[in-house]
Design an enzyme around this catalytic site. Structure first.
Site, PDB file in Angstrom:
ATOM      1  N   ARG A  82       0.842  -1.205   0.000  1.00  0.00           N
ATOM      2  CA  ARG A  82       0.000   0.000   0.000  1.00  0.00           C
ATOM      3  C   ARG A  82       0.874   1.250   0.000  1.00  0.00           C
ATOM      4  NH1 ARG A  82      -3.600  -3.452   3.307  1.00  0.00           N
ATOM      5  NH2 ARG A  82      -2.568  -2.958   5.279  1.00  0.00           N
ATOM      6  N   PHE A 113     -10.630  -5.641  -6.603  1.00  0.00           N
ATOM      7  CA  PHE A 113     -10.782  -6.442  -5.380  1.00  0.00           C
ATOM      8  C   PHE A 113     -10.424  -5.564  -4.176  1.00  0.00           C
ATOM      9  CE2 PHE A 113      -9.315  -9.218  -8.847  1.00  0.00           C
ATOM     10  CZ  PHE A 113     -10.387 -10.096  -8.946  1.00  0.00           C
ATOM     11  N   ASP A 119     -15.399  -3.963  -5.896  1.00  0.00           N
ATOM     12  CA  ASP A 119     -15.520  -5.164  -5.075  1.00  0.00           C
ATOM     13  C   ASP A 119     -16.951  -5.682  -5.182  1.00  0.00           C
ATOM     14  OD1 ASP A 119     -13.525  -6.335  -2.745  1.00  0.00           O
ATOM     15  OD2 ASP A 119     -15.624  -6.816  -2.336  1.00  0.00           O
ATOM     16  N   ASP A 172      -5.295  -7.021  -6.780  1.00  0.00           N
ATOM     17  CA  ASP A 172      -5.028  -7.780  -5.545  1.00  0.00           C
ATOM     18  C   ASP A 172      -6.155  -8.792  -5.302  1.00  0.00           C
ATOM     19  OD1 ASP A 172      -3.884  -8.591  -3.162  1.00  0.00           O
ATOM     20  OD2 ASP A 172      -4.804  -6.981  -1.997  1.00  0.00           O
ATOM     21  N   CYS A 221      -1.602 -14.087  -3.608  1.00  0.00           N
ATOM     22  CA  CYS A 221      -1.450 -14.516  -2.208  1.00  0.00           C
ATOM     23  C   CYS A 221      -1.560 -16.037  -2.099  1.00  0.00           C
ATOM     24  CB  CYS A 221      -2.484 -13.836  -1.315  1.00  0.00           C
ATOM     25  SG  CYS A 221      -4.197 -14.247  -1.726  1.00  0.00           S
TER      26      CYS A 221
END
Length: 396
Positions: free
Chosen positions: A212, A228, A250, A300, A340
């Site tokens: 970030r 996202f 989102d 992300d 991730c």
């Protein structure tokens, strides 16, 4: 300590390298009748001591190591010692970032298998995902109460992975009082709202803190698309960095509502932000078809692969979504893209993004690599602890 595990010949190598897992196929015999989460001593085929571990009769990971010290006792003092070490390792990071939210225990990476603990201001949130963690829940809570007196302790073990350990997903208060409203934490001078009761995972993604902050350098007078977006924390850095406009996308309306409140918490310009409730895959195609373009895109997504069987499909998903993102970037635009998925190795992720650029007909320059923040360390003996991979790319 009556229960013991004896390994097949040659299967002790990983333990000698201090890797914390023993798989069921490595076991030659079990002495005694250890129950779910009971402590067992592990010996090699010749009867030499290897480790002390928690037994999990239903899991493929049949034992998770607590200690390689034969004299260690797994009690409250043990957990207090490990948690104090974990806290001490993070103190500089906490101080430098002015953090009131941080990961205290990163499970195996802090030599506490299955024990993830995040601290959000005055609330400690625990995810206890292994049989051993569940067995010693009382001692873990008591250790936390000793180290952080006055903190409330809440459990967010409401995840399906516990089923593999023979445990039911569970959530609820462990000590103190249940939060009645979102908790506000601070990182790098920004206020962030955390929904401990209903938020993702433990309530918030602390691991993207450094990413970030990195975004802030690429947004001055730029239009930004935050895909996202969850609670919009990337957008706060974009707004503080002087972006022209940022769009949060989102599928969760509650997450977008929180994102709006986060802008307000920080007295940032709400007129520069859009909040779009939409499927990212569909919206990216819509933007491409309509000729909409952005200067900077943050990609992300959630984890695409939970097991090896899903990895091929995950690669397709990452490639597709990055390809379209590159197609709607202005020439010379910046893409921050992440995975991730722990099973997605860094070099493979880089290859997938590079292939996406080829399919998009774009030239790609990888400017920086990003990874999980420093309060999510990686034990030298547990390389699986490295899971979050990011790239900052220029696209032409």
């Amino acid at each position: 300590m009556s229960s013991a595990i004896y390994l097949q010949a040659g299967r002790e190598k990983s333990l000698k390298r201090k890797h914390p897992w023993v798989f069921s196929k490595a076991i030659k015999k079990v002495k005694g009748k250890p129950g779910l989460g009971d402590t067992v001593t592990i010996y090699d085929n010749d009867g030499k001591f290897l480790a002390i571990a928690a037994y999990s009769p239903q899991s493929q990971i049949r034992a998770r190591v607590w200690s390689f010290d034969q004299n260690e006792v797994i009690d409250q003092a043990f957990f207090e010692k490990r948690l104090r070490r974990a806290y001490a390792a993070r103190e500089q990071v906490i101080s430098e970032g002015g953090l009131t939210g941080f990961r205290l225990s990163a499970a195996e990476s802090d030599y506490l298998p299955g024990i993830t603990i995040d601290k959000f201001d005055n609330v400690l949130v625990c995810q206890l995902l292994s049989a051993g963690a569940e067995r010693h829940k009382g001692e873990i809570v008591a250790a936390l109460m000793t180290i952080f007196p006055g903190c409330d302790i809440y459990e967010r073990s409401d995840v399906d992975v516990r089923i593999k350990e023979g445990l039911e997903p569970i959530k609820g208060l462990l000590w103190g009082k249940e939060p009645t409203e979102p908790v506000i934490i601070e990182e790098n001078g920004l206020k962030l709202e955390v929904d401990i009761l209903e938020g993702h995972k433990t309530g918030f993604y602390l691991d993207q803190r450094d990413s970030r902050a990195a975004l802030e350098r690429f947004v001055k007078d730029k239009t930004v698309l935050n895909c996202f977006s969850y609670t919009g924390t990337f957008s706060l850095y974009a707004l503080r960095g002087g972006c022209k406009h940022v769009t949060n996308v989102d599928v969760s309306q509650p997450a977008l509502d929180t994102a709006k409140r986060n802008v307000e918490h920080n007295n940032l310009d709400l007129s520069k932000v859009d909040f779009v409730k939409q499927d990212v895959f569909k919206l990216l195609r819509q933007y491409r078809d309509e000729g909409v373009q952005f200067d900077t895109i943050v990609m992300d997504p959630p984890k695409f692969a939970d097991n090896k069987a899903q990895l091929t499909g995950a690669c397709r998903g990452y490639k597709d979504i990055n390809m379209i993102a590159m197609q709607i970037l202005k020439p010379g635009g910046t893409l921050l893209t992440f995975s991730c998925s722990g099973l997605m190795e860094q070099n493979l992720f880089q290859k997938v993004v590079a292939d996406a650029a080829l399919d998009a007909g774009k030239d790609l320059l990888i400017m920086e690599r990003l990874n999980q923040a420093a309060d999510h360390p990686i034990a030298g003996s547990y390389p699986e602890g490295f899971y979050l991979k990011g790239l900052i790319c220029k696209v032409y």
